[in-house]
Design an enzyme around this catalytic site. Structure first.
Site: not given
Ligand SMILES: [Mg+2]
Length: 181
Positions: A8, A10
């Site tokens: 992922d 962020d």
């Molecule tokens: Mg995230």
């Protein structure tokens, strides 16, 4: 077929300041480069899978996202790390404009981006790993058949940092090589 680490973005690669879309606002999480180098040295391809509803919401556009992505990939390159692919979902089922508003199968917790990466890059999901900071990351990986699902607490929203689909929980990506290697 290659094993992969799905990242992922962020809250895993960069501090999640919400809807980050410029290099100036992009703050790498401590230890991310050395962790990714260790994964790469152990035969994993590195693949980013990121929900980017900020595009659908009109906060920034796809070309701004791509510009930031090229810059981010170059930063990894400078640290000897090759990012094999970056997959993003610009949609949102409710809060998006025009064609971006739809019930897609790519927005995590759905596994569409992971399955697309598998098809494009020839990935062996049964020997792959997901690293995310939200339950939706863990659920997408579970749905795709990825057996090792690591939840990191480095995301801003600690209320999201729990999931019954996580197989391990650590403070940040910097600690993941100790788990896997
Ligand atoms: Mg995230």
């Amino acid at each position: 077929m290659h094993k992969a680490i799905f990242l992922d973005r962020d809250g895993v690669i960069n501090v999640d300041h919400a809807y980050v879309h410029t290099p100036e606002a992009f703050q790498f999480i401590n230890g991310v480069f050395s962790a990714c180098k260790a994964f790469q040295d152990n035969g994993y391809k590195l693949v980013v899978v990121t929900n980017q509803s900020g595009i659908g919401r009109g906060y920034y556009n796809e070309s701004q996202f791509q510009h930031l992505t090229e810059w981010m990939v170059a930063q990894f390159d400078e640290h000897g790390v090759t990012i094999a692919g970056v997959f993003f979902c610009p949609h949102h089922p409710k809060n998006a404009l025009g064609d971006y508003r739809k019930a897609c199968d790519c927005r995590k917790p759905f596994p569409g981006m992971l399955l697309q990466a598998k098809a494009q890059l020839g990935l062996d999901l049964a020997n792959s790993v997901m690293i995310g900071d939200k339950a939706s990351d863990m659920e997408a990986a579970f749905a795709a058949g990825i057996p090792t699902r690591v939840l990191v607490r480095s995301g801003q929203d600690l209320s999201e940092a729990c999931s019954d689909k996580a197989t391990a929980v650590v403070d940040s990506i910097a600690h993941v090589p100790d788990l896997l290697i």
